[in-house]
Motif scaffolding. Structure first.
Motif, PDB file in Angstrom:
ATOM      1  N   GLN A   1       0.832  -1.237  -0.313  1.00  0.00           N
ATOM      2  CA  GLN A   1       0.012   0.101   0.131  1.00  0.00           C
ATOM      3  C   GLN A   1       0.952   1.334  -0.234  1.00  0.00           C
ATOM      4  O   GLN A   1       1.875   0.862   0.132  1.00  0.00           O
ATOM      5  N   ALA A   2       0.406   2.224  -0.490  1.00  0.00           N
ATOM      6  CA  ALA A   2       0.876   3.334  -0.537  1.00  0.00           C
ATOM      7  C   ALA A   2       2.070   3.424   0.795  1.00  0.00           C
ATOM      8  O   ALA A   2       1.209   3.806   1.705  1.00  0.00           O
ATOM      9  N   GLY A   3       3.124   4.236   0.205  1.00  0.00           N
ATOM     10  CA  GLY A   3       3.595   5.016   1.763  1.00  0.00           C
ATOM     11  C   GLY A   3       3.686   3.667   2.771  1.00  0.00           C
ATOM     12  O   GLY A   3       5.034   4.015   4.202  1.00  0.00           O
ATOM     13  N   ASP A   4       4.052   2.489   2.873  1.00  0.00           N
ATOM     14  CA  ASP A   4       4.379   1.546   3.574  1.00  0.00           C
ATOM     15  C   ASP A   4       5.970   1.381   3.855  1.00  0.00           C
ATOM     16  O   ASP A   4       6.132   0.924   4.884  1.00  0.00           O
ATOM     17  N   SER A   5       6.526   1.719   2.936  1.00  0.00           N
ATOM     18  CA  SER A   5       8.337   1.845   3.432  1.00  0.00           C
ATOM     19  C   SER A   5       8.720   3.236   3.153  1.00  0.00           C
ATOM     20  O   SER A   5       9.872   3.323   2.970  1.00  0.00           O
TER      21      SER A   5
END
Length: 596
Positions: free
Chosen positions: A232-236
C-alpha cells in the motif's frame, strides 16, 4: 514694491509645485511582469521576453550598473493556446553583464548574459544530490539514516542496499527514477572544466553508484526499489532505527508503535527494517545503469582500475540480461537501449554494441508516424502493437536524443541519411510545429489518438487532440522532465542540422523552467524567484524533507482545460523528483557557452 513682487512670485511657485505634486502619479509598486529567463543567457544564445497583451509595444534592455540602454526592440503580438501575449527578441545583444528589461511601466527581474550563466545553478543542483544522500554520509540532510536497509521480499533475508540518494521529497530509493541522477551528473562531469568541481561530481556519482551496484542481482538486472510501496502507498517510506533486525517472519503490515505518522508500515518479522522489492526494475532504468557504469569505467580507470573493472563487468552483465529480456519496447526504451550500446561501444570498441545500436535505431524508425501534405507527423507510436501516439511525462525524449548521438558517433555510417530523416521529422515536423502553437514555445505532453474524446482543453491539430499538461486526476505531475529532455533533443538536433530555430526552441524550454512562464515562477529551489509553494509530505513520515537548494520541482501543471496552474503546495507540482533534476541539469550543459 520689488520685495512684495518677489514674495508674491515665490508664493505662486510654491502653489504651482503643490498642484503639480498633487497631480503627479505616485506608486509604491513595480510591475515585474516582463517574463524572461531569470538566470540568464550565454552571449550567443537566442534571447526572448514575454508579457501579456495584444498590441505591439517597445522594450529596452538596461545595464544594471550603468543604467544605460544597451538594446531596444519591439514586443510583437503572438497569440496562442494560453492567451494573448507579446514576444520580444533581443538575441543580437551579446554584451556580457547584468541587465533588466523595461517597457513603459513594466520591468523584468535582473538576469545575466555571459559565457557560463548556468554554472552557479548547476553547482547548486549537484550539491542537491549530496543533501539527498542516504546512509552514513557527511552531507545527507538527516544523516546517518537507513543503515538497516534492507530485507528481501522474496526470502526475508537481510541484504545490504544502504547508500544512494532519497528520491523526490520522500525517503524512497527507486531504481527507475533515482538512476536518472547518474545520467544528469555524468553530463555535468563531462561539461565541467574545473578539476576540483569535477572531483566533487565524480564523488557524487560513485556514492550513487554504490547503491545501484548493491541492487544488481547475479543474473545481471537491478532490483526495483527499497522504500517504495510493497502493498500500500507509503508502507516503506519512513525513517528506521538504523539497527539490522533478525532474519525471521513473514512480510506484513503493522501500525507504528509511536509517533504522529499513523500509516501502516511493511515489515518482515518484528523489526522495522525496510523491505526490498526484488523484482527487476523497468527496462529503461536497466539501460541507464549500463550508461552510468560504462561511463564510470572510463573516468575512474586512470586512478582506480579495480573499481573501474567492477563497473564495466556490471554494465556488461546488465546489457546481456537486457538483450535476452522479452519486451515490446516503447520509443523511449529503444532510445535508452541505443544510448546504452553507444556508451559500451565508446568504452570497449566492440562491434557488437555498434551493431546493436544500429539495429535498435531501425526498430525505432518503424514506430515513427510519417505523412505527407499538411498532416502532423514525426511523432512515435506506443509500440509495434499499439497505434496510439506515444507520450511519457518523466522518462524523457530519449528517442530523439539517442538518434542524434548515433549520428554524432558514426557520421559516416550508411544509415546516417535515415537517421537524419528521423531527427528532422520528429524535431521539425512534430516538436517545432507543436511549440509554435503557444506564445512560450513549450512542447506538449503529447497527442491523443483520433477517435478519442477531448482530453480537456479542446486543443486539436488535424485529427489529433493534444495537451501540454497531464490531466489533473489520479496521479499526475508537472512538465519539467518532459520539456527539459525535449530541449536536450532539440539542442542536439540543432547542431546536427545547423538549425537556429531548433536552438531557440531548446532555449525556451529552459526559460519556462526558470521564470518565462505565466507566473514569472522559477521551479528550482534557490534559483530565481516566485517558486511554487513547497510540498511538505507530513502524512507518511516526520520530519518531512526540508527545502533543499538546487532541487528541481515537478514543474507547473495544468487544469482540466489545459491552462497552466502553479498549485498550492501539492506534490504534483512542488515535489522534487530526480528525473526533473537530472534533465534540467543536462539541459543547462547543452545550452552552455562551451557547446555553442
Amino acid at each position: 514694491m520689488k520685495i512684495r513682487s518677489e514674495i508674491i512670485l515665490g508664493s505662486l511657485l510654491i502653489m504651482m509645485q503643490a498642484v503639480t505634486a498633487k497631480g503627479q502619479s505616485f506608486s509604491r509598486d513595480l510591475q515585474v511582469s516582463l517574463l524572461t529567463n531569470q538566470v540568464g543567457y550565454t552571449t550567443a544564445a537566442p534571447k526572448t521576453c514575454v508579457t501579456k497583451g495584444n498590441v505591439n509595444r517597445p522594450f529596452r534592455v538596461v545595464d544594471v550598473l550603468t543604467q544605460k540602454v544597451v538594446f531596444e526592440g519591439t514586443m510583437k503580438t503572438r497569440p496562442g493556446d494560453f492567451g494573448d501575449y507579446l514576444v520580444g527578441d533581443f538575441s543580437k545583444l551579446n554584451k556580457e553583464g547584468r541587465f533588466y528589461l523595461t517597457s513603459d511601466t513594466l520591468r523584468s527581474y535582473p538576469f545575466e548574459i555571459r559565457r557560463d550563466p548556468y554554472h552557479n545553478a548547476m553547482d547548486l543542483i549537484v550539491h542537491y544530490f549530496a543533501l539527498q544522500r542516504c546512509g552514513a554520509s557527511t552531507t545527507g540532510y538527516l544523516s546517518p539514516c537507513h543503515l538497516d536497509d534492507g530485507k528481501r521480499i522474496d526470502t526475508g533475508k537481510h541484504q545490504d542496499v544502504t547508500g544512494g540518494w532519497h528520491d523526490a521529497s520522500d525517503l524512497r530509493k527507486w531504481v527507475g527514477a533515482t538512476i536518472y541522477g547518474m545520467v544528469g551528473l555524468a553530463k555535468a562531469y563531462e561539461f565541467e572544466k574545473d578539476e576540483t568541481k569535477r572531483m566533487k561530481i565524480l564523488d557524487e556519482l560513485m556514492w550513487g553508484n554504490g547503491y545501484f551496484l548493491k541492487m544488481q542481482e547475479p543474473k545481471g538486472y537491478l532490483m526495483d526499489f527499497i522504500g517504495g510501496e510493497i502493498k500500500q502507498a507509503g508502507d516503506s517510506n519512513r525513517w528506521t532505527d538504523n539497527q539490522i533486525g533478525q532474519e525471521e517472519g513473514e512480510p506484513h503490515l503493522q501500525s507504528p508503535g509511536s509517533g504522529k505518522s499513523s500509516l501502516k508500515v511493511m515489515v518482515i518479522g518484528s523489526e522495522d527494517d525496510r523491505v526490498i522489492q526484488t523484482r527487476p526494475s523497468d527496462m529503461i532504468s536497466q539501460y541507464h545503469f549500463i550508461v552510468a557504469d560504462a561511463f564510470l569505467f572510463r573516468v575512474t580507470r586512470p586512478g582506480n582500475k579495480e573499481y573501474a573493472q567492477k563497473c564495466l563487468v556490471a554494465a556488461e552483465r546488465c546489457f546481456d540480461w537486457c538483450v535476452n529480456a522479452k519486451t515490446n519496447p516503447s520509443p523511449t526504451e529503444l532510445g535508452a537501449s541505443i544510448l546504452a550500446a553507444l556508451e559500451l561501444y565508446k568504452t570497449t570498441k566492440s562491434e557488437k554494441y555498434k551493431l546493436y545500436a544500429v539495429n535498435q535505431a531501425g526498430l525505432l524508425k518503424k514506430l515513427q508516424v510519417t505523412a505527407g501534405g499538411d498532416t502532423l507527423s514525426g511523432f512515435f507510436r506506443v509500440s509495434s502493437k499499439k497505434e496510439e501516439p506515444y507520450k511519457n511525462i518523466w522518462n524523457g525524449c530519449l528517442e530523439l536524443i539517442s538518434v542524434c548521438d548515433l549520428i554524432t558517433a558514426f557520421p559516416s555510417h550508411r544509415d546516417v541519411p535515415a537517421w537524419k530523416e528521423t531527427v528532422v521529422s520528429y524535431s521539425r515536423q512534430y516538436l517545432a510545429v507543436m511549440a509554435g502553437r503557444n506564445s512560450f514555445s513549450i512542447v506538449p505532453f503529447g497527442l491523443y489518438a483520433p477517435g478519442e474524446q477531448d482530453p480537456g482543453g479542446s486543443r486539436k491539430i488535424g485529427n489529433y487532440w493534444y495537451r501540454y499538461f497531464m490531466f489533473p486526476e489520479k496521479w499526475w505531475v508537472g512538465i519539467n522532465a518532459n520539456i527539459a529532455s525535449s530541449g536536450i533533443g532539440m539542442a542536439k538536433a540543432a547542431r546536427i542540422l545547423k538549425d537556429p530555430e531548433l536552438q531557440l526552441l531548446a532555449q525556451r524550454q529552459l526559460d519556462w523552467i526558470v521564470g518565462a512562464n505565466p507566473f514569472n515562477s522559477s521551479t528550482i529551489v534557490g534559483v530565481g524567484y516566485n517558486q511554487p509553494k513547497p510540498y511538505i509530505n507530513s502524512n507518511e513520515f516526520k520530519p518531512a524533507t526540508p527545502l533543499l537548494p538546487g532541487a528541481v520541482m515537478n514543474g507547473l501543471g495544468g487544469d482540466k482545460d489545459d491552462h497552466p496552474v502553479q498549485g498550492s503546495g501539492n506534490y504534483n507540482i512542488s515535489e522534487y523528483w530526480t528525473p526533473m533534476v537530472a534533465y534540467t541539469l543536462w539541459l543547462m550543459t547543452e545550452l552552455s557557452g562551451e557547446r555553442q
